[in-house]
Design an enzyme around this catalytic site. Structure first.
Site, PDB file in Angstrom:
ATOM      1  N   GLU A 102      55.620  12.876 -36.653  1.00 51.04           N
ATOM      2  CA  GLU A 102      54.389  12.746 -35.855  1.00 51.04           C
ATOM      3  C   GLU A 102      53.425  11.762 -36.505  1.00 51.04           C
ATOM      4  OE1 GLU A 102      52.949  13.988 -33.160  1.00 51.04           O
ATOM      5  OE2 GLU A 102      53.588  16.048 -32.779  1.00 51.04           O
ATOM      6  N   ASP A 103      52.581  11.147 -35.697  1.00 49.76           N
ATOM      7  CA  ASP A 103      51.515  10.311 -36.249  1.00 49.76           C
ATOM      8  C   ASP A 103      50.404  11.166 -36.857  1.00 49.76           C
ATOM      9  OD1 ASP A 103      50.770  11.315 -33.751  1.00 49.76           O
ATOM     10  OD2 ASP A 103      49.926   9.430 -33.016  1.00 49.76           O
ATOM     11  N   ASP A 106      46.544  17.386 -35.109  1.00 53.09           N
ATOM     12  CA  ASP A 106      45.120  17.676 -34.954  1.00 53.09           C
ATOM     13  C   ASP A 106      44.983  19.179 -34.665  1.00 53.09           C
ATOM     14  OD1 ASP A 106      42.478  17.816 -33.952  1.00 53.09           O
ATOM     15  OD2 ASP A 106      42.557  15.840 -33.067  1.00 53.09           O
ATOM     16  N   PHE A 155      37.637  11.036 -35.575  1.00 52.16           N
ATOM     17  CA  PHE A 155      38.571  10.264 -34.747  1.00 52.16           C
ATOM     18  C   PHE A 155      38.991   8.988 -35.472  1.00 52.16           C
ATOM     19  CE2 PHE A 155      40.027   7.403 -31.460  1.00 52.16           C
ATOM     20  CZ  PHE A 155      40.872   8.235 -30.747  1.00 52.16           C
ATOM     21  N   VAL A 156      40.302   8.813 -35.612  1.00 49.89           N
ATOM     22  CA  VAL A 156      40.818   7.639 -36.326  1.00 49.89           C
ATOM     23  C   VAL A 156      41.712   6.808 -35.407  1.00 49.89           C
ATOM     24  CG1 VAL A 156      40.704   8.690 -38.621  1.00 49.89           C
ATOM     25  CG2 VAL A 156      42.753   9.030 -37.233  1.00 49.89           C
ATOM     26  N   ASP A 162      45.903   5.367 -31.266  1.00 54.75           N
ATOM     27  CA  ASP A 162      45.166   4.568 -30.288  1.00 54.75           C
ATOM     28  C   ASP A 162      43.830   5.180 -29.893  1.00 54.75           C
ATOM     29  OD1 ASP A 162      46.492   6.741 -28.814  1.00 54.75           O
ATOM     30  OD2 ASP A 162      45.681   5.748 -27.048  1.00 54.75           O
ATOM     31  N   ARG A 168      46.779   0.317 -31.416  1.00 57.53           N
ATOM     32  CA  ARG A 168      47.900   0.913 -32.156  1.00 57.53           C
ATOM     33  C   ARG A 168      48.489  -0.079 -33.163  1.00 57.53           C
ATOM     34  NH1 ARG A 168      49.612   5.724 -29.617  1.00 57.53           N
ATOM     35  NH2 ARG A 168      49.364   5.771 -27.360  1.00 57.53           N
TER      36      ARG A 168
HETATM   37  P1  IMP Z   1      46.970  17.811 -31.140  1.00 58.50           P
HETATM   38  O1  IMP Z   1      47.823  18.305 -29.994  1.00 58.50           O
HETATM   39  O2  IMP Z   1      45.534  18.221 -30.975  1.00 58.50           O
HETATM   40  O3  IMP Z   1      47.509  18.199 -32.500  1.00 58.50           O
HETATM   41  O4  IMP Z   1      46.904  16.250 -31.047  1.00 58.50           O
HETATM   42  C1  IMP Z   1      48.036  15.507 -31.101  1.00 58.50           C
HETATM   43  C2  IMP Z   1      47.891  14.142 -30.475  1.00 58.50           C
HETATM   44  O5  IMP Z   1      46.537  13.784 -30.153  1.00 58.50           O
HETATM   45  C3  IMP Z   1      48.364  13.106 -31.474  1.00 58.50           C
HETATM   46  O6  IMP Z   1      49.767  12.927 -31.400  1.00 58.50           O
HETATM   47  C4  IMP Z   1      47.569  11.892 -31.069  1.00 58.50           C
HETATM   48  O7  IMP Z   1      48.248  11.216 -30.047  1.00 58.50           O
HETATM   49  C5  IMP Z   1      46.271  12.457 -30.530  1.00 58.50           C
HETATM   50  N1  IMP Z   1      45.197  12.434 -31.556  1.00 58.50           N
HETATM   51  C6  IMP Z   1      44.693  13.486 -32.238  1.00 58.50           C
HETATM   52  N2  IMP Z   1      43.728  13.101 -33.087  1.00 58.50           N
HETATM   53  C7  IMP Z   1      43.627  11.744 -32.954  1.00 58.50           C
HETATM   54  C8  IMP Z   1      42.789  10.745 -33.589  1.00 58.50           C
HETATM   55  O8  IMP Z   1      41.933  11.000 -34.462  1.00 58.50           O
HETATM   56  N3  IMP Z   1      42.992   9.460 -33.179  1.00 58.50           N
HETATM   57  C9  IMP Z   1      43.910   9.123 -32.229  1.00 58.50           C
HETATM   58  N4  IMP Z   1      44.697  10.021 -31.623  1.00 58.50           N
HETATM   59  C10 IMP Z   1      44.556  11.329 -31.979  1.00 58.50           C
END
Ligand code: IMP
Length: 178
Positions: A102-103, A106, A155-156, A162, A168
């Site tokens: 995963e990137d 969150d 937020f990064v 992106d 990206r």
């Molecule tokens: P989660 O489901 O809240 O864990 O978020 C997962 C997805 O949200 C990641 O795979 C990203 O695509 C996007 N995301 C979460 N935080 C960021 C951020 O700070 N910058 C950009 N994309 C984010």
């Protein structure tokens, strides 16, 4: 300091290319040690993981397979609501050791969905590797096995991540300038 503007927001440098390289190298070493004698399947989660995935895999010295998945969501019927589907997976996961790449993790919502969908395919094991992890935002219990860097709840973007589909391609990570 180099501030960049993407659409309506400004971002400032946060994690340099050198720091990313070190962090990714350390994750690769841990995986190499943990999977000695095994042949895992690395599954990159598109779109965000592409840069991390590429750099990570260059540091892996195991005989391994690579593939990519994407979580697609679309509107179902009024009774099913939003439907989520795993696309791109052609491999039989039965008995395989999976490393999901995963990137960023969150809240963990995306991870939970992916994890459950993969679990249904009877792999031998599933581990998670993420470039970035926001511990303050995470509210699930799945262990995040390999983390490049823990970051605060901000937020990064860049290095695969992106803002509204943009930026990206940046080779380092920026953070929202507030
Ligand atoms: P989660 O489901 O809240 O864990 O978020 C997962 C997805 O949200 C990641 O795979 C990203 O695509 C996007 N995301 C979460 N935080 C960021 C951020 O700070 N910058 C950009 N994309 C984010």
């Amino acid at each position: 300091m180099e501030i960049i503007t993407v659409k309506d927001k400004q971002f400032k440098p946060f994690i340099s290319e050198a720091e990313l390289r070190d962090a990714i190298g350390q994750v690769a070493q841990k995986i190499n040690n943990d999977y000695q004698g095994k042949s895992p399947l690395f599954l990159g989660v598109l779109n965000g993981s592409f840069m991390f995935f590429s750099d990570l895999l260059k540091g892996i010295d195991l005989v391994c397979e690579v593939s990519f998945v994407k979580l697609a969501s679309y509107e179902g019927t009024s009774s099913t609501g939003k439907v989520e589907e795993l696309i791109g997976l052609n491999e039989d996961l039965t008995g395989r050791d999976i490393i999901l790449v995963e990137d960023i993790v969150d809240t963990g919502n995306t991870l939970e969905k992916l994890y459950q969908m993969l679990l249904d395919k009877n792999p031998a094991s599933i581990k998670i590797a993420t470039l970035l992890f926001k511990p303050e935002a995470y509210h699930k219990t799945y262990p995040i096995d390999y983390v490049g860097k823990e970051i605060p709840n901000a937020f990064v973007l860049g290095f695969g991540l992106d803002y509204d589909g943009l930026a990206r391609n940046l080779s380092s990570i920026y953070v929202l300038n507030e």
